[in-house]
Write an enzyme that holds these catalytic residues in place. Structure first.
Site, mmCIF file in Angstrom:
data_model
loop_
_atom_site.group_PDB
_atom_site.id
_atom_site.type_symbol
_atom_site.label_atom_id
_atom_site.label_comp_id
_atom_site.label_asym_id
_atom_site.label_seq_id
_atom_site.Cartn_x
_atom_site.Cartn_y
_atom_site.Cartn_z
ATOM 1 N N CYS A 72 67.577 40.925 61.666
ATOM 2 C CA CYS A 72 66.808 42.126 62.003
ATOM 3 C C CYS A 72 65.999 42.635 60.817
ATOM 4 C CB CYS A 72 67.743 43.236 62.477
ATOM 5 S SG CYS A 72 68.615 42.882 64.013
ATOM 6 N N ASN A 73 66.541 42.453 59.627
ATOM 7 C CA ASN A 73 65.943 43.089 58.454
ATOM 8 C C ASN A 73 65.303 42.144 57.458
ATOM 9 O OD1 ASN A 73 66.518 45.817 59.093
ATOM 10 N ND2 ASN A 73 68.670 45.431 58.608
ATOM 11 N N PRO A 127 78.790 43.456 55.822
ATOM 12 C CA PRO A 127 79.399 42.126 55.841
ATOM 13 C C PRO A 127 78.703 41.110 56.732
ATOM 14 C CG PRO A 127 80.647 43.610 57.247
ATOM 15 C CD PRO A 127 79.562 44.441 56.608
ATOM 16 N N GLN A 128 77.894 41.561 57.707
ATOM 17 C CA GLN A 128 77.330 40.623 58.673
ATOM 18 C C GLN A 128 76.413 39.586 58.035
ATOM 19 O OE1 GLN A 128 77.289 43.896 59.095
ATOM 20 N NE2 GLN A 128 78.322 44.373 61.024
ATOM 21 N N GLN A 140 75.568 35.544 58.829
ATOM 22 C CA GLN A 140 74.229 35.112 59.234
ATOM 23 C C GLN A 140 73.696 34.029 58.303
ATOM 24 O OE1 GLN A 140 72.656 39.080 59.060
ATOM 25 N NE2 GLN A 140 72.715 39.362 61.279
ATOM 26 N N GLY A 193 76.606 40.849 71.242
ATOM 27 C CA GLY A 193 76.798 40.159 69.975
ATOM 28 C C GLY A 193 77.676 40.957 69.034
ATOM 29 N N GLU A 194 77.738 40.487 67.793
ATOM 30 C CA GLU A 194 78.603 41.114 66.796
ATOM 31 C C GLU A 194 78.200 42.557 66.534
ATOM 32 O OE1 GLU A 194 80.221 40.266 62.241
ATOM 33 O OE2 GLU A 194 78.508 39.140 63.032
ATOM 34 N N MET A 195 76.880 42.827 66.530
ATOM 35 C CA MET A 195 76.412 44.181 66.240
ATOM 36 C C MET A 195 76.890 45.169 67.304
ATOM 37 S SD MET A 195 74.641 45.675 63.817
ATOM 38 C CE MET A 195 73.486 44.476 63.151
#
Length: 418
Positions: A50-51, A112-113, A117, A188-190
């Site tokens: 995303c970032n 931590p994600q 990724q 998802g994880e988010m």
């Protein structure tokens, strides 16, 4: 060969441009295939979140034009991209990768994600046949340092992520989340993290919508909520005070018309929305509606800062770990360079010795005196071994290179036996 890290992130590019530069899993596979054919690229990996969108490449001495490649692949002008693109090489590139994997370069400090990724990006590149040597080894160094950062510093002591920030922002909007109903889109994880944070805040109701209802129900069950399909969104939207969305859809899944109809059913009770997805899940025009408060990841910065201060000391400790890792890497590279020189030297001397040995053996086969043959072998071999160093040393002496001569003495002579 040269290590290169090139890309954009939340500090250099706004959400609109990051959307243009985002790669889905399928698009990333196509991009990796394109990179494999790019002249000068030996190994490569592509990270898209995303970032940030970043390329990590091992290249020949002449670095390819990655700005041109990235602009062409995303239908952007090089001029526009060049204003937001950063590029690091060598040790700076490795340090950047370590900072990214450790969460030090994230929108939310220490989140931590990003490590997961980056591991996924590594796995995709490996599967595509683009990691077959040095870059693969460098990734292992990066992962090792990132693991130490997570376990040896307090950077993860207070759970903070984009998901947490979204919920924190909602707490600022609503006085009491216990009276609010939440609708989450994605599985998802988010979204899993968002659901967990909302559950901890004892939100009144959690509904999770996903393309696969089974997955939505599975996540919802863990937080005492319910799962629905995307087809049920219009009805679910009528009950939602809080909506947080993060899917991998290439196009928006919620338009202005759908929200307008829901607001009418709600008698225009306000709705708080956070669109975490890139590309966005909610049409920007939804934010124009008077009873909707729509935020993207770029709006979360203020809420995020509340928890950043507590991580500053941990970030300094993490930076020290990275600096130590870079020093170790530099030392290992120098040792490897020395090993290569020694290997080449050994092979060269071995070839000389084998050549002289073959001559000596032939002389013995022809009936030559063994002692004379061995003495000639010794004399000839020593002369051949010393010829090149002798020429170089004489030139150094003539050029007045005293330090080089001292180094040569240290390398060539064993003073204990002199």
């Amino acid at each position: 060969m040269n290590l290169v890290a090139v890309g954009v992130n939340h500090t250099t590019a706004d959400v609109e441009l990051r959307e243009r530069l985002a790669f889905s899993t399928q698009q990333a596979e196509v991009a990796l295939a394109s990179l494999r054919e790019m002249p000068g690229v030996r190994e490569a990996a592509l990270l898209s979140t995303c970032n940030r969108t970043e390329l990590y490449c091992l290249t020949d001495d002449v670095t390819p034009n990655f700005a041109q490649w990235l602009a062409s692949s995303r239908n952007l002008s090089v001029e526009r991209l060049s204003t937001v693109l950063y590029q690091h090489t060598g040790e700076q590139a490795l340090e950047h990768m370590m900072r990214v994997a450790g969460g030090l370069d994230s929108l939310v400090l220490g989140e931590p994600q990003i490590l997961g990724q980056m591991r996924e990006a590594y796995a995709r590149a490996h599967e595509a046949g683009l990691l077959n040597g040095e870059l693969s080894r460098l990734f292992q160094e990066v992962f090792s340092v990132a693991k130490r950062i997570r376990t040896e510093t307090g950077i993860g002591a207070n759970p903070v992520s984009v998901a947490y920030a979204a919920v924190s922002f909602a707490r600022h909007i609503f006085a009491d989340l216990k009276k609010s109903r939440a609708l989450l889109i994605g599985a998802g994880e988010m979204i899993e993290l968002v659901a967990r944070h909302l559950s901890e805040q004892q939100v009144q109701e959690i509904t999770i919508a996903n393309r696969t209802q089974e997955r939505a129900s599975e996540l919802a069950a863990a937080v005492g909520g319910r799962g629905i399909s995307l087809e049920e969104l219009p009805v679910a939207l009528e009950r939602a005070d809080i909506l947080i969305s993060c899917t991998a859809a290439p196009l928006p899944i919620m338009g202005k018309g759908m929200v307008e109809r829901a607001l009418k059913k709600r008698r225009h009770r306000p709705m708080f929305m956070v669109d975490i997805a890139v590309p966005r899940d909610i049409e920007p025009e939804v934010g124009e509606l008077g009873d909707v408060y729509l935020y993207t990841v770029d709006h979360l910065q203020e809420a995020i800062q509340e928890n950043v201060r507590s991580r500053q000391q941990a970030a300094q400790e993490a930076s020290e770990l990275i600096r130590d890792a870079i020093v170790r890497h530099r030392r290992q590279r120098r040792e490897q360079d020395a090993v290569k020189v020694l290997r080449d030297y050994r092979e060269q001397r071995k070839a000389m010795a084998e050549s002289e040995l073959e001559k000596a053996l032939q002389q013995l086969r022809n009936g030559g005196d063994a002692e004379q043959v061995l003495r000639r072998f010794q004399h000839s071999l020593v002369n051949k071994w010393l010829h090149s160093p002798s020429v170089t040393l004489r030139k150094m002496a003539a050029d007045g290179r005293a330090e080089a001569l001292l180094l040569a003495r240290e390398l060539l002579l064993d003073d204990d036996q002199s």
